[in-house]
Design an enzyme around this catalytic site. Structure first.
Site, PDB file in Angstrom:
ATOM      1  N   ASN A   6      -9.996  -0.846  -0.204  1.00  0.00           N
ATOM      2  CA  ASN A   6      -8.529  -0.776  -0.175  1.00  0.00           C
ATOM      3  C   ASN A   6      -7.974  -1.263  -1.520  1.00  0.00           C
ATOM      4  OD1 ASN A   6      -5.787  -1.175   0.276  1.00  0.00           O
ATOM      5  ND2 ASN A   6      -6.042  -2.171   2.260  1.00  0.00           N
TER       6      ASN A   6
ATOM      7  N   CYS B 178       0.818  -1.231   0.000  1.00  0.00           N
ATOM      8  CA  CYS B 178       0.000   0.000   0.000  1.00  0.00           C
ATOM      9  C   CYS B 178       0.846   1.273   0.000  1.00  0.00           C
ATOM     10  CB  CYS B 178      -0.917   0.001   1.211  1.00  0.00           C
ATOM     11  SG  CYS B 178      -1.807  -1.541   1.400  1.00  0.00           S
TER      12      CYS B 178
ATOM     13  N   HIS C 167      -3.692   6.506   2.935  1.00  0.00           N
ATOM     14  CA  HIS C 167      -4.081   5.209   2.386  1.00  0.00           C
ATOM     15  C   HIS C 167      -5.474   4.873   2.903  1.00  0.00           C
ATOM     16  CE1 HIS C 167      -4.148   1.253   0.940  1.00  0.00           C
ATOM     17  NE2 HIS C 167      -4.035   0.674   2.125  1.00  0.00           N
TER      18      HIS C 167
HETATM   19  N1  ACO Z   1     -18.611  -9.418   8.563  1.00  0.00           N
HETATM   20  C1  ACO Z   1     -19.027  -9.723   9.803  1.00  0.00           C
HETATM   21  N2  ACO Z   1     -18.190 -10.039  10.795  1.00  0.00           N
HETATM   22  C2  ACO Z   1     -16.877 -10.024  10.522  1.00  0.00           C
HETATM   23  C3  ACO Z   1     -16.369  -9.696   9.248  1.00  0.00           C
HETATM   24  C4  ACO Z   1     -17.305  -9.396   8.252  1.00  0.00           C
HETATM   25  N3  ACO Z   1     -16.932  -9.084   7.003  1.00  0.00           N
HETATM   26  N4  ACO Z   1     -15.018  -9.769   9.279  1.00  0.00           N
HETATM   27  C5  ACO Z   1     -14.682 -10.113  10.529  1.00  0.00           C
HETATM   28  N5  ACO Z   1     -15.800 -10.282  11.287  1.00  0.00           N
HETATM   29  C6  ACO Z   1     -15.894 -10.677  12.684  1.00  0.00           C
HETATM   30  C7  ACO Z   1     -14.700 -11.481  13.128  1.00  0.00           C
HETATM   31  O1  ACO Z   1     -14.838 -12.831  12.765  1.00  0.00           O
HETATM   32  C8  ACO Z   1     -14.763 -11.271  14.623  1.00  0.00           C
HETATM   33  O2  ACO Z   1     -15.719 -12.159  15.145  1.00  0.00           O
HETATM   34  P1  ACO Z   1     -15.459 -12.923  16.537  1.00  0.00           P
HETATM   35  O3  ACO Z   1     -15.345 -11.831  17.556  1.00  0.00           O
HETATM   36  O4  ACO Z   1     -16.664 -13.788  16.673  1.00  0.00           O
HETATM   37  O5  ACO Z   1     -14.177 -13.661  16.344  1.00  0.00           O
HETATM   38  C9  ACO Z   1     -15.294  -9.847  14.770  1.00  0.00           C
HETATM   39  O6  ACO Z   1     -15.890  -9.523  13.507  1.00  0.00           O
HETATM   40  C10 ACO Z   1     -14.228  -8.836  15.094  1.00  0.00           C
HETATM   41  O7  ACO Z   1     -13.098  -9.068  14.265  1.00  0.00           O
HETATM   42  P2  ACO Z   1     -11.869  -8.116  14.276  1.00  0.00           P
HETATM   43  O8  ACO Z   1     -10.832  -8.627  13.328  1.00  0.00           O
HETATM   44  O9  ACO Z   1     -11.437  -7.850  15.688  1.00  0.00           O
HETATM   45  O10 ACO Z   1     -12.546  -6.781  13.694  1.00  0.00           O
HETATM   46  P3  ACO Z   1     -11.937  -5.385  13.554  1.00  0.00           P
HETATM   47  O11 ACO Z   1     -12.775  -4.394  14.222  1.00  0.00           O
HETATM   48  O12 ACO Z   1     -10.454  -5.360  13.874  1.00  0.00           O
HETATM   49  O13 ACO Z   1     -12.078  -5.122  11.987  1.00  0.00           O
HETATM   50  C11 ACO Z   1     -10.680  -5.152  10.027  1.00  0.00           C
HETATM   51  C12 ACO Z   1     -11.432  -5.984  11.067  1.00  0.00           C
HETATM   52  C13 ACO Z   1     -11.704  -4.360   9.258  1.00  0.00           C
HETATM   53  C14 ACO Z   1      -9.959  -6.109   9.106  1.00  0.00           C
HETATM   54  C15 ACO Z   1      -9.679  -4.195  10.716  1.00  0.00           C
HETATM   55  O14 ACO Z   1      -8.951  -4.913  11.665  1.00  0.00           O
HETATM   56  C16 ACO Z   1      -8.730  -3.544   9.761  1.00  0.00           C
HETATM   57  O15 ACO Z   1      -9.108  -2.720   8.960  1.00  0.00           O
HETATM   58  N6  ACO Z   1      -7.413  -3.849   9.890  1.00  0.00           N
HETATM   59  C17 ACO Z   1      -6.356  -3.163   9.159  1.00  0.00           C
HETATM   60  C18 ACO Z   1      -6.167  -3.737   7.796  1.00  0.00           C
HETATM   61  C19 ACO Z   1      -5.028  -3.010   7.119  1.00  0.00           C
HETATM   62  O16 ACO Z   1      -4.620  -1.929   7.481  1.00  0.00           O
HETATM   63  N7  ACO Z   1      -4.485  -3.594   6.142  1.00  0.00           N
HETATM   64  C20 ACO Z   1      -3.366  -2.891   5.500  1.00  0.00           C
HETATM   65  C21 ACO Z   1      -2.568  -3.809   4.814  1.00  0.00           C
HETATM   66  S1  ACO Z   1      -3.330  -4.381   3.348  1.00  0.00           S
HETATM   67  C22 ACO Z   1      -2.026  -4.528   2.249  1.00  0.00           C
HETATM   68  O17 ACO Z   1      -0.916  -4.226   2.560  1.00  0.00           O
HETATM   69  C23 ACO Z   1      -2.322  -5.012   0.923  1.00  0.00           C
END
Ligand code: ACO
Length: 329
Positions: free
Chosen positions: A284, A113, A254
């Site tokens: 993203n 990214c 980003h």
């Molecule tokens: N729909 C419904 N529920 C979901 C979904 C979905 N699409 N995805 C995850 N959940 C659930 C999980 O299973 C979890 O359930 P559980 O508590 O029963 O286990 C719950 O939601 C919470 O999951 P978390 O991973 O803690 O959710 P979070 O609030 O952290 O959001 C997310 C997840 C959106 C991925 C976030 O962590 C994020 O944006 N992370 C950063 C990603 C990033 O910056 N990437 C950059 C690199 S990408 C690259 O370099 C190409």
């Protein structure tokens, strides 16, 4: 040559739209969860005949038109991508062929990214060294090709698109592309990665069966690192160039998660309105996110001559960084 400037920008988004409602039919998720946890409402998907180079070539042509620089005057091409057309040759070479650039050097950079930011800084340094006058920096990604549509943790996040900028030697006294802060930390290589398809684990029936050619990610760990490292990148950049946060006109971050962007704004004490956001439309797009956002901000007249603009990104590698630009167009 007195300065290095962004002479023109362009972008290209595939037509096909995948909405949050579409995902409700594919995995256990909801529009409400995706919007509240990420800010994303829809993303673009390239069609079967489109690869990263097709998106990148369109964005590159637009950037040249915008810069009023003819393709014959482009003397180097850099493509930031992690979803290139082929392992060999580089996507930059394929874009070079599509644009009909004759012998300009062309190569890819892989910084996920943060790739477009790495590309801008590299172009700035190559021009200062005196070898080139007009460098095309393209960021082109087909993230949907490495997205596992059975994994709700990642599939809702990514989209396809491309952005480009012509970075040129300038004759004005104004600043243009002032400088950058770039960083990497390979210790966290496995927080976001594609396990198979490289020399460590070449493609085999087993790697395909185990879905190892799709992106894997530890979302919540990355979330915290992203907020901290993007905030730190802006802080270091502004300190290095003696700029006060209130002097910044627009920040182009980003677009991984709206909550990450808001967290960075809060950390820096900069109002959220100063952050350009288009994640709701595209999700993203890895390296292409900042490149597309820069082009859209320009077309929406959010960038005014004389404004200080900061780009900031974070991604796989891990990599992160920020560019400081005095907008001179
Ligand atoms: N729909 C419904 N529920 C979901 C979904 C979905 N699409 N995805 C995850 N959940 C659930 C999980 O299973 C979890 O359930 P559980 O508590 O029963 O286990 C719950 O939601 C919470 O999951 P978390 O991973 O803690 O959710 P979070 O609030 O952290 O959001 C997310 C997840 C959106 C991925 C976030 O962590 C994020 O944006 N992370 C950063 C990603 C990033 O910056 N990437 C950059 C690199 S990408 C690259 O370099 C190409």
């Amino acid at each position: 040559m007195k300065n290095v400037l962004i002479a023109g920008t362009g972008s290209y988004l595939p037509e096909k739209v995948l909405t949050n409602r579409d995902f409700e039919q594919m995995v256990e998720t909801s529009d409400e969860w995706i919007v509240t946890r990420t800010g994303i409402r829809e993303r673009r998907v390239s069609n079967r005949n489109e690869a990263a180079s097709d998106l990148g070539a369109q964005a590159a042509m637009q950037a040249c038109l915008d810069a009023s620089v003819s393709l014959e005057d482009i003397d180097c091409l850099i493509c930031a991508t992690i979803t290139g057309d082929l392992p060999l040759p580089s996507t930059a070479c394929i874009i070079q062929k599509k644009l009909g650039l004759k012998s300009a050097p062309a190569f890819d950079i892989s910084a996920a990214c943060t790739g477009f930011l790495y590309g801008l800084e590299l172009a700035r340094c190559l021009i200062i060294a005196g070898n080139y006058k007009n460098i095309l920096v393209v960021a082109a990604e087909c993230m949907t090709r490495v997205t596992d549509y059975q994994d709700r943790n990642t599939c809702v996040l990514f989209g396809d698109g491309a952005g480009a900028a012509v970075v040129s030697a300038g004759e004005s006294e104004q600043n243009g592309l002032i400088g950058s802060f770039l960083a990497a930390d390979g210790e966290h290589e496995d927080l976001v990665y594609i396990p198979a398809g490289g020399s460590r684990l070449p493609a085999s029936r087993e790697t395909v069966d185990r879905r190892l050619h799709f992106l894997k990610m530890e979302g919540s760990t990355l979330f915290k690192i992203a907020v901290l490292s993007m905030s730190e990148a802006v802080r270091i950049l502004l300190k290095r160039f003696k700029v006060k946060p209130e002097e910044v006109g627009l920040i182009i971050p980003h677009q991984a998660n709206l909550r990450i962007i808001n967290g960075v704004a809060k950390n820096l004490g900069i109002p959220e309105e100063k952050f350009y956001v288009n994640i709701q439309r595209y999700g993203n797009m890895s390296a292409a996110s900042v490149a597309v956002a820069l082009d859209e901000a320009k077309r929406e007249r959010r960038l005014k001559t004389g404004d200080l603009v900061v780009t900031v990104a974070f991604g796989g590698g891990l990599t992160w960084g920020a560019n400081l630009i005095r907008w001179v167009r």
